[in-house]
Design a protein around this motif. Sequence first.
Motif, PDB file in Angstrom:
ATOM      1  N   PRO A   1      79.825  47.162 -57.060  1.00  0.00           N
ATOM      2  CA  PRO A   1      79.746  48.110 -55.940  1.00  0.00           C
ATOM      3  C   PRO A   1      79.437  47.442 -54.594  1.00  0.00           C
ATOM      4  O   PRO A   1      79.958  47.848 -53.561  1.00  0.00           O
ATOM      5  N   GLY A   2      78.610  46.411 -54.599  1.00  0.00           N
ATOM      6  CA  GLY A   2      78.318  45.684 -53.361  1.00  0.00           C
ATOM      7  C   GLY A   2      79.546  44.969 -52.826  1.00  0.00           C
ATOM      8  O   GLY A   2      79.783  44.938 -51.619  1.00  0.00           O
ATOM      9  N   TRP A   3      80.333  44.387 -53.733  1.00  0.00           N
ATOM     10  CA  TRP A   3      81.567  43.717 -53.299  1.00  0.00           C
ATOM     11  C   TRP A   3      82.559  44.717 -52.725  1.00  0.00           C
ATOM     12  O   TRP A   3      83.218  44.442 -51.724  1.00  0.00           O
ATOM     13  N   VAL A   4      82.655  45.890 -53.350  1.00  0.00           N
ATOM     14  CA  VAL A   4      83.569  46.927 -52.846  1.00  0.00           C
ATOM     15  C   VAL A   4      83.118  47.382 -51.462  1.00  0.00           C
ATOM     16  O   VAL A   4      83.933  47.539 -50.544  1.00  0.00           O
ATOM     17  N   GLU A   5      81.819  47.579 -51.291  1.00  0.00           N
ATOM     18  CA  GLU A   5      81.312  48.008 -49.977  1.00  0.00           C
ATOM     19  C   GLU A   5      81.547  46.930 -48.923  1.00  0.00           C
ATOM     20  O   GLU A   5      81.868  47.226 -47.773  1.00  0.00           O
ATOM     21  N   GLN A   6      81.392  45.668 -49.308  1.00  0.00           N
ATOM     22  CA  GLN A   6      81.652  44.573 -48.373  1.00  0.00           C
ATOM     23  C   GLN A   6      83.128  44.550 -47.984  1.00  0.00           C
ATOM     24  O   GLN A   6      83.463  44.350 -46.808  1.00  0.00           O
ATOM     25  N   LEU A   7      84.021  44.759 -48.938  1.00  0.00           N
ATOM     26  CA  LEU A   7      85.449  44.827 -48.639  1.00  0.00           C
ATOM     27  C   LEU A   7      85.745  45.995 -47.702  1.00  0.00           C
ATOM     28  O   LEU A   7      86.517  45.854 -46.745  1.00  0.00           O
ATOM     29  N   ARG A   8      85.133  47.136 -47.942  1.00  0.00           N
ATOM     30  CA  ARG A   8      85.331  48.295 -47.064  1.00  0.00           C
ATOM     31  C   ARG A   8      84.869  47.998 -45.639  1.00  0.00           C
ATOM     32  O   ARG A   8      85.527  48.346 -44.671  1.00  0.00           O
ATOM     33  N   ARG A   9      83.726  47.321 -45.514  1.00  0.00           N
ATOM     34  CA  ARG A   9      83.222  46.974 -44.180  1.00  0.00           C
ATOM     35  C   ARG A   9      84.166  46.022 -43.475  1.00  0.00           C
ATOM     36  O   ARG A   9      84.477  46.188 -42.294  1.00  0.00           O
ATOM     37  N   HIS A  10      84.662  45.003 -44.197  1.00  0.00           N
ATOM     38  CA  HIS A  10      85.605  44.060 -43.588  1.00  0.00           C
ATOM     39  C   HIS A  10      86.901  44.756 -43.202  1.00  0.00           C
ATOM     40  O   HIS A  10      87.488  44.449 -42.158  1.00  0.00           O
ATOM     41  N   ALA A  11      87.349  45.683 -44.028  1.00  0.00           N
ATOM     42  CA  ALA A  11      88.580  46.408 -43.719  1.00  0.00           C
ATOM     43  C   ALA A  11      88.415  47.268 -42.466  1.00  0.00           C
ATOM     44  O   ALA A  11      89.369  47.450 -41.707  1.00  0.00           O
ATOM     45  N   ARG A  12      87.209  47.774 -42.222  1.00  0.00           N
ATOM     46  CA  ARG A  12      86.960  48.577 -41.020  1.00  0.00           C
ATOM     47  C   ARG A  12      86.743  47.715 -39.790  1.00  0.00           C
ATOM     48  O   ARG A  12      87.236  48.022 -38.714  1.00  0.00           O
ATOM     49  N   THR A  13      85.958  46.651 -39.922  1.00  0.00           N
ATOM     50  CA  THR A  13      85.528  45.897 -38.745  1.00  0.00           C
ATOM     51  C   THR A  13      86.450  44.741 -38.377  1.00  0.00           C
ATOM     52  O   THR A  13      86.527  44.376 -37.209  1.00  0.00           O
ATOM     53  N   SER A  14      87.114  44.144 -39.337  1.00  0.00           N
ATOM     54  CA  SER A  14      87.994  43.002 -39.045  1.00  0.00           C
ATOM     55  C   SER A  14      89.173  42.987 -40.018  1.00  0.00           C
ATOM     56  O   SER A  14      89.269  42.099 -40.862  1.00  0.00           O
ATOM     57  N   PRO A  15      90.068  43.977 -39.877  1.00  0.00           N
ATOM     58  CA  PRO A  15      91.145  44.122 -40.858  1.00  0.00           C
ATOM     59  C   PRO A  15      92.191  43.008 -40.830  1.00  0.00           C
ATOM     60  O   PRO A  15      92.874  42.792 -41.830  1.00  0.00           O
ATOM     61  N   ASP A  16      92.310  42.287 -39.728  1.00  0.00           N
ATOM     62  CA  ASP A  16      93.351  41.268 -39.612  1.00  0.00           C
ATOM     63  C   ASP A  16      92.819  39.843 -39.722  1.00  0.00           C
ATOM     64  O   ASP A  16      93.547  38.896 -39.472  1.00  0.00           O
ATOM     65  N   VAL A  17      91.566  39.686 -40.099  1.00  0.00           N
ATOM     66  CA  VAL A  17      90.958  38.366 -40.235  1.00  0.00           C
ATOM     67  C   VAL A  17      91.061  37.948 -41.700  1.00  0.00           C
ATOM     68  O   VAL A  17      90.799  38.744 -42.604  1.00  0.00           O
ATOM     69  N   THR A  18      91.453  36.703 -41.943  1.00  0.00           N
ATOM     70  CA  THR A  18      91.571  36.239 -43.329  1.00  0.00           C
ATOM     71  C   THR A  18      90.181  36.041 -43.941  1.00  0.00           C
ATOM     72  O   THR A  18      89.182  35.871 -43.230  1.00  0.00           O
ATOM     73  N   PHE A  19      90.136  36.045 -45.269  1.00  0.00           N
ATOM     74  CA  PHE A  19      88.862  35.829 -45.948  1.00  0.00           C
ATOM     75  C   PHE A  19      88.319  34.429 -45.665  1.00  0.00           C
ATOM     76  O   PHE A  19      87.112  34.230 -45.590  1.00  0.00           O
ATOM     77  N   ALA A  20      89.207  33.455 -45.488  1.00  0.00           N
ATOM     78  CA  ALA A  20      88.757  32.098 -45.150  1.00  0.00           C
ATOM     79  C   ALA A  20      88.063  32.100 -43.790  1.00  0.00           C
ATOM     80  O   ALA A  20      87.030  31.440 -43.608  1.00  0.00           O
ATOM     81  N   GLU A  21      88.611  32.834 -42.834  1.00  0.00           N
ATOM     82  CA  GLU A  21      87.974  32.916 -41.512  1.00  0.00           C
ATOM     83  C   GLU A  21      86.649  33.663 -41.593  1.00  0.00           C
ATOM     84  O   GLU A  21      85.680  33.300 -40.921  1.00  0.00           O
ATOM     85  N   LEU A  22      86.598  34.702 -42.400  1.00  0.00           N
ATOM     86  CA  LEU A  22      85.341  35.430 -42.572  1.00  0.00           C
ATOM     87  C   LEU A  22      84.275  34.536 -43.191  1.00  0.00           C
ATOM     88  O   LEU A  22      83.115  34.565 -42.790  1.00  0.00           O
ATOM     89  N   ARG A  23      84.681  33.730 -44.171  1.00  0.00           N
ATOM     90  CA  ARG A  23      83.742  32.811 -44.822  1.00  0.00           C
ATOM     91  C   ARG A  23      83.239  31.770 -43.823  1.00  0.00           C
ATOM     92  O   ARG A  23      82.066  31.414 -43.808  1.00  0.00           O
TER      93      ARG A  23
END
Length: 160
Positions: free
Chosen positions: A107-129
């Motif tokens: 559930p925490g991973w899903v919520e983190q994905l939802r937050r990233h999808a809302r706040t930075s939808p076009d940023v790659t996961f590598a850039e987020l990391r």
Amino acid sequence: MTPSRLVAILRVAAVFAAIGLTILFLGPFTYLLDVFHVADKEAHALIFFGATLGLFAIAPTWRRTDLALAALAFGVLIEVAQGMTGRSMSLMDLTGDGVGILAALVPGWVEQLRRHARTSPDVTFAELRTADRRQASSIRPPQETVARPISPDVATARAR
């Protein structure tokens, strides 16, 4: 009741729960599975699901993955200790522990994905990391904590 006071109470409860779980796992209490009508592996998954959620609650500043690894390490120690106390050491029990831990993490991973999808939808996961403040390459010195002003509604509620 404040969040910090609740966390402190939960930490005390967690100490007793850890002692109880250790006794439960190492003692001759296998008959309890029949009482609760739960299979052994299911019991391991349920117990470690609850224990992992408990860890998340008592250590809010720690990373969830680090806490999950600590729970898994506890599971390994319990299995080794069971082997040394005459009970069976089982890789399947450890797998059940891991399933419960994973169920608490998802559930925490899903919520983190939802937050990233809302706040930075076009940023790659590598850039987020790379931008993650917890990465060793971007560790900043701690900043002074600035007290936030109390809103007038909270101040009047406290005065009563």
